[in-house]
Design a protein around this motif. Sequence first.
Motif, mmCIF file in Angstrom:
data_model
loop_
_atom_site.group_PDB
_atom_site.id
_atom_site.type_symbol
_atom_site.label_atom_id
_atom_site.label_comp_id
_atom_site.label_asym_id
_atom_site.label_seq_id
_atom_site.Cartn_x
_atom_site.Cartn_y
_atom_site.Cartn_z
ATOM 1 N N ARG A 45 -5.567 9.109 -3.009
ATOM 2 C CA ARG A 45 -4.245 9.038 -2.381
ATOM 3 C C ARG A 45 -3.143 9.322 -3.409
ATOM 4 O O ARG A 45 -2.181 10.033 -3.128
ATOM 5 N N ARG A 65 -5.233 15.990 8.599
ATOM 6 C CA ARG A 65 -5.243 14.681 9.264
ATOM 7 C C ARG A 65 -5.793 14.810 10.680
ATOM 8 O O ARG A 65 -5.589 15.819 11.342
ATOM 9 N N THR A 66 -6.444 13.765 11.090
ATOM 10 C CA THR A 66 -6.903 13.702 12.475
ATOM 11 C C THR A 66 -5.697 13.351 13.349
ATOM 12 O O THR A 66 -4.626 13.001 12.838
ATOM 13 N N GLU A 67 -5.885 13.410 14.652
ATOM 14 C CA GLU A 67 -4.800 13.042 15.568
ATOM 15 C C GLU A 67 -4.342 11.615 15.355
ATOM 16 O O GLU A 67 -3.175 11.284 15.548
ATOM 17 N N SER A 68 -5.252 10.766 14.920
ATOM 18 C CA SER A 68 -4.894 9.362 14.689
ATOM 19 C C SER A 68 -4.365 9.130 13.272
ATOM 20 O O SER A 68 -4.076 7.990 12.904
ATOM 21 N N GLY A 69 -4.247 10.203 12.468
ATOM 22 C CA GLY A 69 -3.634 10.089 11.150
ATOM 23 C C GLY A 69 -4.575 9.890 9.987
ATOM 24 O O GLY A 69 -4.130 9.754 8.841
ATOM 25 N N TYR A 70 -5.871 9.857 10.242
ATOM 26 C CA TYR A 70 -6.827 9.675 9.153
ATOM 27 C C TYR A 70 -6.968 10.954 8.334
ATOM 28 O O TYR A 70 -6.985 12.056 8.888
ATOM 29 N N ARG A 71 -7.088 10.779 7.011
ATOM 30 C CA ARG A 71 -7.282 11.937 6.138
ATOM 31 C C ARG A 71 -8.692 12.495 6.327
ATOM 32 O O ARG A 71 -9.651 11.742 6.470
#
Length: 149
Positions: free
Chosen positions: A18, A31-37
């Motif tokens: 990070r 990023r995924t739709e849910s914000g995960y890297r």
Amino acid sequence: MNIGEAAQASGVSAKMVRYYERIGLIRPATRTESGYRVYNDEDVHTLRFVRRSRGLGFSIEETAELLALWRDRGRASADVKSFALKHLKDLEAKIESLQSMCRTLRHLASNCHGDGRPDCPILDDIAAFGPGDKEAKRTKSMTNCNHSH
């Protein structure tokens, strides 16, 4: 792969992944739709490169320069060699400096009785140093160490 998997695969902690991303050393993760890297094999390879560079003592800034050289397929290997040799010279200077510190501390410790008395050539030597007069005070301190106990 997620950040934990990328961290494990690269040998770089998730916290450092990070951080490297935040300072721009590595590209921002998708990023995924849910914000995960999300990281791919190329990202892991870059993280391994960063880990190895840092392990060889290169600073963050130097590592960024090495990454730029690594990514530039048109660069000459002479540029990389020159960069590495400069770093080697810097490391050798640091080693000499550390060896000098060890010699000084070894000398001071060997001249300290280490008993119940408050006299301490180690503290006397540390207190004696000021800007611009290191050698004169070092010589005086070393002389005092040898004769005060």
